[in-house]
Enzyme design. Structure first.
Site, PDB file in Angstrom:
ATOM      1  N   ASP A  63       0.813  -1.225   0.000  1.00  0.00           N
ATOM      2  CA  ASP A  63       0.000   0.000   0.000  1.00  0.00           C
ATOM      3  C   ASP A  63       0.844   1.273   0.000  1.00  0.00           C
ATOM      4  OD1 ASP A  63      -2.790  -0.738  -0.041  1.00  0.00           O
ATOM      5  OD2 ASP A  63      -2.473  -1.629   1.932  1.00  0.00           O
ATOM      6  N   ASP A  69      -0.663   8.900   2.922  1.00  0.00           N
ATOM      7  CA  ASP A  69      -1.031   8.506   4.290  1.00  0.00           C
ATOM      8  C   ASP A  69       0.123   8.619   5.283  1.00  0.00           C
ATOM      9  OD1 ASP A  69      -3.739   7.955   3.819  1.00  0.00           O
ATOM     10  OD2 ASP A  69      -3.184   6.073   2.842  1.00  0.00           O
ATOM     11  N   ARG A  88       0.533  -1.335   7.551  1.00  0.00           N
ATOM     12  CA  ARG A  88       1.193  -0.223   6.852  1.00  0.00           C
ATOM     13  C   ARG A  88       2.245   0.471   7.717  1.00  0.00           C
ATOM     14  NH1 ARG A  88      -2.593   3.408   3.226  1.00  0.00           N
ATOM     15  NH2 ARG A  88      -0.489   3.968   2.555  1.00  0.00           N
ATOM     16  N   ARG A 133      -8.729   4.549  10.973  1.00  0.00           N
ATOM     17  CA  ARG A 133      -7.275   4.694  10.809  1.00  0.00           C
ATOM     18  C   ARG A 133      -6.674   5.804  11.681  1.00  0.00           C
ATOM     19  NH1 ARG A 133      -5.601   2.301   5.907  1.00  0.00           N
ATOM     20  NH2 ARG A 133      -6.855   0.411   5.699  1.00  0.00           N
ATOM     21  N   HIS A 163     -11.371   6.954   4.405  1.00  0.00           N
ATOM     22  CA  HIS A 163     -10.773   8.163   4.985  1.00  0.00           C
ATOM     23  C   HIS A 163     -11.720   9.351   4.829  1.00  0.00           C
ATOM     24  CE1 HIS A 163      -6.628   6.248   3.999  1.00  0.00           C
ATOM     25  NE2 HIS A 163      -6.725   6.297   5.316  1.00  0.00           N
ATOM     26  N   CYS A 250      -4.651  10.173  -2.467  1.00  0.00           N
ATOM     27  CA  CYS A 250      -3.656   9.395  -1.712  1.00  0.00           C
ATOM     28  C   CYS A 250      -2.452   8.978  -2.549  1.00  0.00           C
ATOM     29  CB  CYS A 250      -4.273   8.209  -0.999  1.00  0.00           C
ATOM     30  SG  CYS A 250      -5.435   7.287  -1.920  1.00  0.00           S
TER      31      CYS A 250
HETATM   32  N1  GLY Z   1      -5.355   0.206   0.440  1.00  0.00           N
HETATM   33  C1  GLY Z   1      -5.237   1.447   1.095  1.00  0.00           C
HETATM   34  C2  GLY Z   1      -5.423   1.302   2.557  1.00  0.00           C
HETATM   35  O1  GLY Z   1      -6.230   0.481   2.962  1.00  0.00           O
HETATM   36  O2  GLY Z   1      -4.802   1.948   3.347  1.00  0.00           O
END
Ligand code: GLY
Length: 255
Positions: A63, A69, A88, A133, A163, A250
């Site tokens: 990702d 992000d 991530r 997130r 988001h 993004c």
């Molecule tokens: N695929 C982008 C995310 O889930 O952060």
């Protein structure tokens, strides 16, 4: 000012990008097509006067192509985030030395989490979405840093979508593009709103760059509304990013 950028950092998708996080069902993404679409995105940014810093794919982080992000950047600071998804975490370490060439660095610390996709800059104000997130602790840490750098901020709960910027974009300092779900949100009452039609919600992830709007292909209702307001438009196909819950905003980190 919203949407005025000299520089953008992008990261090429790697061959494993289809193994990243997604809620989408249906056909898996096509790597060659993703590379082509990424190239067209870079060329569009360059044509709009942005210097594009192109990074290689990051192995083990499918990702990482959604580079936005990993940081929030304003004129005097780059805030390296702590991504909300465990999978991530680590992407941010690779972006820090790149950003350090441009800005002093501050960081979001544990237990705070922030994804840049939850942070929308409108003029000198930052809207910070609290989502799956980005947690309240992370939003507070980010807000405190931004306040020290002369910005105002407010937090708001993210409804549907990954988001905040899945549902909201700044067209200019006074105007937001919003999904129907956000039209009556008290937190947004200071801004004029253009509402995307039901069924075209994905197109709320439009991106203002130096006076032009980058708009995802396939959403004629939104195009009509934006054209009627006189915005110059560039339509880009981001079908493969969409399959991975990503989009125009993004795919770059702009400042
Ligand atoms: N695929 C982008 C995310 O889930 O952060």
């Amino acid at each position: 000012m919203s949407g005025e950028f000299k520089t953008a950092i992008v990261r090429r998708p790697g061959p494993d990008f289809g193994t990243g996080l997604t809620t989408a069902t249906g056909e898996p993404p096509d790597f060659e097509k993703a590379l082509e679409q990424h190239r067209a995105y870079i060329e569009a940014l360059a044509r709009l006067g942005v210097d594009v810093v192109e990074l290689d794919a990051l192995s083990r982080f499918p990702d990482a192509y959604f580079v936005e992000d990993t940081a929030v950047v304003c004129e005097t600071v780059a805030v390296v985030t702590r991504p909300g998804a465990e999978e991530r975490r680590g992407e941010e370490e690779s972006i820090e030395p790149v950003l350090a060439r441009f800005r002093p660095i501050e960081r979001i610390g544990s237990p705070g989490t922030v994804d840049g996709g939850d942070v929308l800059e409108v003029g000198d104000h930052f809207l910070i979405g609290v989502s799956d997130r980005t947690n309240e602790e992370g939003a507070g840490q980010l807000g405190e840093i931004l306040s020290r750098h002369g910005k105002t901020w407010s937090a708001m709960a993210v409804g549907s979508g990954l988001h905040l910027k899945s549902s909201l974009a700044a067209l200019d300092d006074e105007t937001l593009l919003v999904t129907p779900e956000y039209v009556n949100r008290q937190e947004l009452k200071a801004w004029e709103k253009v509402v995307v039609e039901t069924g075209e919600e994905y197109a709320a992830n439009t991106l203002a760059v130096n006076g032009t709007l980058l708009v995802p292909a396939g959403y004629p209702g939104v195009l009509r509304k934006l054209e009627a307001r006189g915005f110059p438009l560039v339509v880009l196909d981001v079908s493969e990013a969409r399959r991975m819950d990503g989009g125009l905003s993004c795919m770059s980190l702009r400042f």
